[in-house]
Design a protein around this motif. Sequence first.
Motif, PDB file in Angstrom:
ATOM      1  N   ASN A   1      11.154  92.191  37.682  1.00  0.00           N
ATOM      2  CA  ASN A   1      10.289  92.639  38.788  1.00  0.00           C
ATOM      3  C   ASN A   1      10.980  93.698  39.639  1.00  0.00           C
ATOM      4  O   ASN A   1      10.318  94.560  40.212  1.00  0.00           O
ATOM      5  CB  ASN A   1       9.863  91.455  39.660  1.00  0.00           C
TER       6      ASN A   1
ATOM      7  N   LEU B   1       5.700  94.968  40.256  1.00  0.00           N
ATOM      8  CA  LEU B   1       4.361  94.677  39.727  1.00  0.00           C
ATOM      9  C   LEU B   1       3.260  95.167  40.656  1.00  0.00           C
ATOM     10  O   LEU B   1       2.108  95.303  40.243  1.00  0.00           O
ATOM     11  CB  LEU B   1       4.216  93.171  39.468  1.00  0.00           C
TER      12      LEU B   1
ATOM     13  N   VAL C   1      -0.495  91.362  34.942  1.00  0.00           N
ATOM     14  CA  VAL C   1       0.931  91.598  34.675  1.00  0.00           C
ATOM     15  C   VAL C   1       1.814  90.468  35.195  1.00  0.00           C
ATOM     16  O   VAL C   1       1.377  89.636  35.977  1.00  0.00           O
ATOM     17  CB  VAL C   1       1.395  92.940  35.305  1.00  0.00           C
TER      18      VAL C   1
ATOM     19  N   PRO D   1       4.467  93.876  31.564  1.00  0.00           N
ATOM     20  CA  PRO D   1       4.505  94.804  32.693  1.00  0.00           C
ATOM     21  C   PRO D   1       3.347  95.812  32.695  1.00  0.00           C
ATOM     22  O   PRO D   1       2.967  96.328  33.725  1.00  0.00           O
ATOM     23  CB  PRO D   1       5.829  95.537  32.476  1.00  0.00           C
TER      24      PRO D   1
ATOM     25  N   TYR E   1       4.708  99.772  34.136  1.00  0.00           N
ATOM     26  CA  TYR E   1       5.599 100.666  33.384  1.00  0.00           C
ATOM     27  C   TYR E   1       4.999 102.052  33.185  1.00  0.00           C
ATOM     28  O   TYR E   1       5.708 103.000  32.871  1.00  0.00           O
ATOM     29  CB  TYR E   1       5.937 100.059  32.009  1.00  0.00           C
TER      30      TYR E   1
END
Length: 354
Positions: free
Chosen positions: A14, A19, A28, A102, A106
């Motif tokens: 994280n 997030l 996510v 993620p 990302y």
Amino acid sequence: RTLMDLRELVSALNNFASLSLAASWDNVGLLVEPSPPHTVNTLLLTNDLTEEVMEEAVQKKADFILSYHPPIFTPLKRVTWKTWKERLVVRALEHRIGIYSPHTAYDAIPHGVNNWLAKGLGACTSVPLQPSTAPGYPAEGTHRVEFCTGDTEHLDMVLSKIKDIQEISCLTTFPARAEDEEQTRVSLNCSQKALMEVVALLSQNSLLYHKTEILLLQKPLLPHTGMGRLCTLSEPVSLSDVIERIKSHLKLRHIRLAMGMGKTLESPVKKAALCAGSGSSVLKGTEADLYLTGEMSHHDVLDAVANGISVILCEHSNTERGFLSELRDMLAIHLQNKINIIVSEKDRDPLQVA
């Protein structure tokens, strides 16, 4: 190697990519958690968690899978052996494998998927197409209201009424000089709903009302962070050269091309807008010579072409998967080489040219 506790690992992941940067529709974070305590020795990276990849994780004794796409997206009503997504959860829990995704977090980070995809264009500078905003600021309220008055008696009455309104924060008063007299300046933060009540209250006194300022509190943009990228190439290159660069970067033998109206393979590309995965909603309306993404609807392709923009489509996961080997190296450093990180060998795009 030392092991990592699952919760320590999730916390580190994280920190690597917040997030809060993920799209609001996304799912996510930690999606499957074996009963604690759960230690992680081997982490498997994959773009899509298919049953084939799950088998590989079991064979390679992975304790944790980081799947870029969330394998659980729409809510599961039961966990049985009936559908493949449910079977993934069953297998993960039977073999004590945690699953984390993620996805769009990302996509947004400066060192993420879109940044990796942009490297395929050659030397260029890039800015996000949809910039991300700082998650924590402003802490409370959507608006700030400020007003000034010299009438202390009336002010006390107004303040006592303001204090009765819900969703007001940061109410402060401080002395101020205005029009050569000592006055009191009042500042407060409030929600959209409370704003209506504050305005209604202040409008009862026209003198006060005309000295009221309302500011919209906007969260600051995070530099180099957000969805998609608009890339300006250092040197313009022909469309055919860009195609070769992308094929080489993504290790593909074929891409799909829609030529912009009035363009040829020799037309120069100076600006390219890109978005990994399915990029229509992010790319739409952007002025560029080229759109680069994984997949796009037929009508969005027609729109781009009519506007003289060429489109390169590489299939959804082909615009993402190559990032995993770069991610492995970044995570190894971020996690201080505490665990073994491997990239799936079974993960591949479901579509191929036949």
